[in-house]
Design a protein around this motif. Structure first.
Motif, mmCIF file in Angstrom:
data_model
loop_
_atom_site.group_PDB
_atom_site.id
_atom_site.type_symbol
_atom_site.label_atom_id
_atom_site.label_comp_id
_atom_site.label_asym_id
_atom_site.label_seq_id
_atom_site.Cartn_x
_atom_site.Cartn_y
_atom_site.Cartn_z
ATOM 1 N N ARG A 28 102.129 -8.147 35.513
ATOM 2 C CA ARG A 28 103.107 -7.539 34.603
ATOM 3 C C ARG A 28 102.783 -7.895 33.152
ATOM 4 N NH1 ARG A 28 109.493 -8.945 34.934
ATOM 5 N NH2 ARG A 28 110.057 -7.622 33.173
ATOM 6 N N SER A 33 111.251 -13.231 40.236
ATOM 7 C CA SER A 33 110.280 -13.815 41.168
ATOM 8 C C SER A 33 110.915 -14.915 42.004
ATOM 9 C CB SER A 33 109.051 -14.327 40.414
ATOM 10 O OG SER A 33 109.378 -15.342 39.517
ATOM 11 N N ASN A 39 103.983 -11.189 38.516
ATOM 12 C CA ASN A 39 104.339 -11.447 37.113
ATOM 13 C C ASN A 39 103.100 -11.509 36.232
ATOM 14 O OD1 ASN A 39 107.045 -11.452 37.510
ATOM 15 N ND2 ASN A 39 107.320 -13.667 37.371
ATOM 16 N N GLN A 82 106.613 -20.496 36.163
ATOM 17 C CA GLN A 82 107.694 -19.495 36.110
ATOM 18 C C GLN A 82 108.735 -19.764 35.009
ATOM 19 O OE1 GLN A 82 111.066 -19.336 36.768
ATOM 20 N NE2 GLN A 82 111.147 -17.100 36.596
ATOM 21 N N TYR A 141 118.023 -10.402 42.054
ATOM 22 C CA TYR A 141 117.660 -9.332 41.111
ATOM 23 C C TYR A 141 116.294 -8.835 41.553
ATOM 24 C CZ TYR A 141 116.303 -7.094 36.676
ATOM 25 O OH TYR A 141 115.880 -6.204 35.726
HETATM 26 O O1 LIG Z 1 113.453 -7.166 34.638
HETATM 27 C C1 LIG Z 1 113.451 -7.907 33.648
HETATM 28 O O2 LIG Z 1 112.803 -7.603 32.646
HETATM 29 C C2 LIG Z 1 114.262 -9.132 33.647
HETATM 30 C C3 LIG Z 1 114.089 -10.271 34.329
HETATM 31 C C4 LIG Z 1 112.947 -10.580 35.149
HETATM 32 O O3 LIG Z 1 112.021 -9.821 35.255
HETATM 33 C C5 LIG Z 1 112.953 -11.847 35.889
HETATM 34 C C6 LIG Z 1 112.382 -12.955 35.100
HETATM 35 O O4 LIG Z 1 113.011 -13.512 34.236
HETATM 36 C C7 LIG Z 1 110.987 -13.341 35.376
HETATM 37 C C8 LIG Z 1 110.761 -14.074 36.658
HETATM 38 O O5 LIG Z 1 111.566 -14.093 37.565
HETATM 39 O O6 LIG Z 1 109.706 -14.670 36.762
#
Ligand SMILES: O=C(O)/C=C\C(=O)CC(=O)CC(=O)O
Length: 214
Positions: free
Chosen positions: A173, A13, A170, A109, A9
């Motif tokens: 973010r 991260s 992150n 995380q 995705y």
């Molecule tokens: O676009 C989104 O809002 C959904 C999911 C994420 O960011 C991924 C995570 O859950 C955080 C991570 O990987 O640290």
């Protein structure tokens, strides 16, 4: 052998760590995008649960098997694709790399990932994420004060750097004040223009929404 397939995705991260490692090792791979938000999350559908029983990304299909959990995947890549090593030779330095990887991948995380923030709720989620990221970054900064050279451990890029850079994204973010973490910031800056890191960045992913990719 078939080309590896990474279930990924764009903004995850954990997927991003693995993308960096694959890029650094120059392993060609295809991406299968799994949207963590569309329809409540494609990671929860029956088909994907067969790929990854934790219903998370990443998963990597490689060498006839499917592997889950980003660090376990990265160590497999390191053991089977020794080109461009991402672990030092020295045992103590290896331990230091694993230490930083653990603090980020277990100590930070998981506490600020989507499923936890949904559970924490809209009202508290920003404060919650900031708290756990700052707590973990204080530890990382302290560890780096002893281990860092140009990068997290010495002067070569390691798995620790693959974990650090996405976690800094992150932190930004969630509007974490990063000024108390000068070593983390310096290493992040050092790596932001590295081609393997740039190609792994969320904005360079095929599933990045066009309005963000710009
Ligand atoms: O676009 C989104 O809002 C959904 C999911 C994420 O960011 C991924 C995570 O859950 C955080 C991570 O990987 O640290």
């Amino acid at each position: 052998m078939a080309k590896p397939v990474l279930y990924s995705y764009w903004r995850s991260s954990c997927s991003w760590r693995v993308r960096i490692a694959l890029n650094l090792k120059e392993i060609p791979y295809d991406i299968k995008a799994v949207s963590l938000i569309k329809g409540g999350g494609e990671q929860h559908c029956n088909e994907y649960r067969e790929v990854n029983p934790m219903e998370q990304v990443p998963s990597l299909c490689i060498d006839g098997h499917t592997l889950i959990e980003s660090l376990s995947i990265m160590h497999y890549l390191e053991e089977t694709r020794p080109q461009r090593p991402l672990m030092p030779q020295d045992c103590m330095k290896r331990a230091k790399v694993r230490e930083i990887c653990e603090v980020i991948s277990s100590g930070i995380q998981p506490l600020q990932n989507l499923i936890v923030l949904i559970y924490v709720g809209e009202e508290k989620k920003k404060e919650w994420a900031q708290h756990w990221i700052m707590r973990g970054f204080r530890a990382v900064e302290k560890l780096l004060s002893a281990s860092a050279g140009k990068y997290c451990v010495g002067d070569e890029i390691t798995l620790a750097d693959c974990c650090l850079v996405p976690q800094v994204f992150n932190a930004r973010r969630f509007h974490v004040d990063l000024r108390p973490f000068p070593i983390i910031l310096r290493i992040d800056r050092e790596l932001e223009n590295h081609p393997a890191f740039r190609a792994a960045h969320p904005s360079a992913q095929p599933d990045c929404p066009p309005e963000v990719a710009k």
